[in-house]
Structure formats: C-alpha cells, structure tokens
Design an enzyme around this catalytic site. Structure first.
Site: not given
Length: 246
Positions: A84, A103, A105, A171
């Site tokens: 990603e 990023h 989760h 996500h």
C-alpha cells in the site's frame, strides 16, 4: 524529533513500535513514511527477516523514490516496499505541507467504521486533542480495499480532503503530521475516539457530541504538553516493557 537520515530512521522505527505497543497494528501490518529531500521518503519496508512492527529496527526503514516507488538504498534487493505504498506517495504528493504519513489497523476503529459510527467529540477534557480532532471532522473512505494502485489512492486522497485523519471503512486509519510523533499520536487519538464510542454503546447509551460551548472552553495546552511530553511517555513505556531500541 531527530535530524539526519539516521535519526529519522530511528524515529520511524520507534513510531512503528509505539503503534504496536498501543495496539494500533497487529503482526506485520501497518507502516510509516517521512518525506526527505530529493523527491524521496523514508518508508518502513519489509526485509528478509521480517518480524512485525513491534520489532522494527532502523534498517527496516528504507529510502524510497516517490515517483517510481523503488527503494534507492538497497542494491542487494533485500527489502520490499509495502503493497500500500500508494497511500504514502499519493498523500505526500497531494499535500506538500505533510511530512509524515501513518497507516494503521486499529481494531476499534475498524469495528466502529463497520458499525457506521461517526466519530463525534463525545468527550472534552478527557482527551482534548482527540476532541478537537473529532470536532474538525474525521472523514470516512467508503471502500474496504487494499490501496495498492494510484487510482485507488486517488480516491482515498479525495476522501481525506484537507483533514489530518481518515478512517478507512473496514480497514483502518490514515493520519498525517509534521513529524512522526504528530501522525502517530493522531492515530492514537482516532483510536481513543472509536474505543469510547464503542464503550458508550456497550453500556447501553447512544454517544452524543458535547455542547459547542464546552468545546469552546477546551484549551490548546501546547505542543510541549500534547506532543513532546506525551511522546516521551510512550517512548518511556516502550523502554519499561523492554521494547525500545536502546
């Protein structure tokens, strides 16, 4: 935060460890990037002996060309960029004022997004930066996909707009900042908001935003308190649990 490539590599490694320590990521998922000169960024990459974010070391943080997506300091080809990576390249390209992209989760953020809960400022003094972040609005990207193409990343950037935090439906979260500490702490704030929303609903109540006049009374305690001191706390907690880099 640190100066020079070596110092920035260490900052990224510590940021990854803090995220794992606080439950924002599991096993090998999640990454951080920091912009550097020459159209490049330092990116937490995966090496031949990958052990997960809680074990990130500075060598896992590689120089990546933002145009090509290729690692520039790994002639042996031992490291791979995150799948990603477009999350990072697209946000850094669209927002020249952003220096760091995270990023992660966080499970509570994922659950809250799946339940359709908007992250409102339901508390005030409990976590003032989180309250201000929620009051400013935390958008939601409606697609639960792996953002591995420029086209998917462009959709995500459109959802982010001018916000500094974005929930990815089912996500995780993307946050931005001027330094690693800023972006990681912002991800923690989103996690706190999601966790408190879920707890209120688990207690049988419906979360409601605090009144505007209460929001107006929340002071900005300054970066020395909200960032430097808080970041030192998280780094000290790593050391205490034997998860630091020293």
């Amino acid at each position: 935060m640190s100066d020079g490539l070596d110092g920035l590599r260490r900052d990224v490694a510590l940021g990854c460890r803090v995220m794992a320590h606080r439950g924002l990521v599991e096993n090998i998922l999640g990454h951080i990037s920091v912009r550097i000169e020459g159209g490049r960024a330092l990116v937490r990459s995966r090496g031949p002996r990958e052990r997960g974010l809680q074990f990130t070391v500075p060598d896992d943080v590689r120089v990546v060309d933002l145009d090509t997506g290729e690692i520039a300091d790994d002639p042996a080809g031992d490291y791979a960029v995150p799948s990603e990576l477009p999350i990072h390249t697209s946000v850094l390209a669209a927002h020249p004022d952003v220096e760091c992209v995270v990023h992660a989760h966080p499970p509570d953020v994922v659950v809250a997004s799946l339940a359709g809960f908007a992250l409102e400022p339901i508390f005030g003094a409990y976590d003032i930066p989180a309250a201000h972040l929620a009051a400013a609005g935390i958008p939601v990207h409606p697609r639960s996909v792996l953002i591995r193409t420029d086209e998917l990343a462009a959709e995500m950037v459109a959802s982010l707009g001018d916000a500094s935090a974005l929930v990815l439906q089912g996500h995780g979260v993307v946050t931005t900042g001027a330094e690693v500490a800023d972006a990681v702490l912002r991800a923690l704030q989103v996690d706190t908001l999601a966790r408190m929303h879920l707890r209120v609903r688990a207690a049988g109540a419906t979360p409601e935003a605090i009144p505007e006049n209460d929001l107006a009374e929340l002071p900005d305690l300054g970066s020395a308190f909200n960032r430097e001191t808080l970041w030192r706390h998280h780094l000290a907690a790593l050391e205490q649990d034997g998860r630091g880099l020293s």
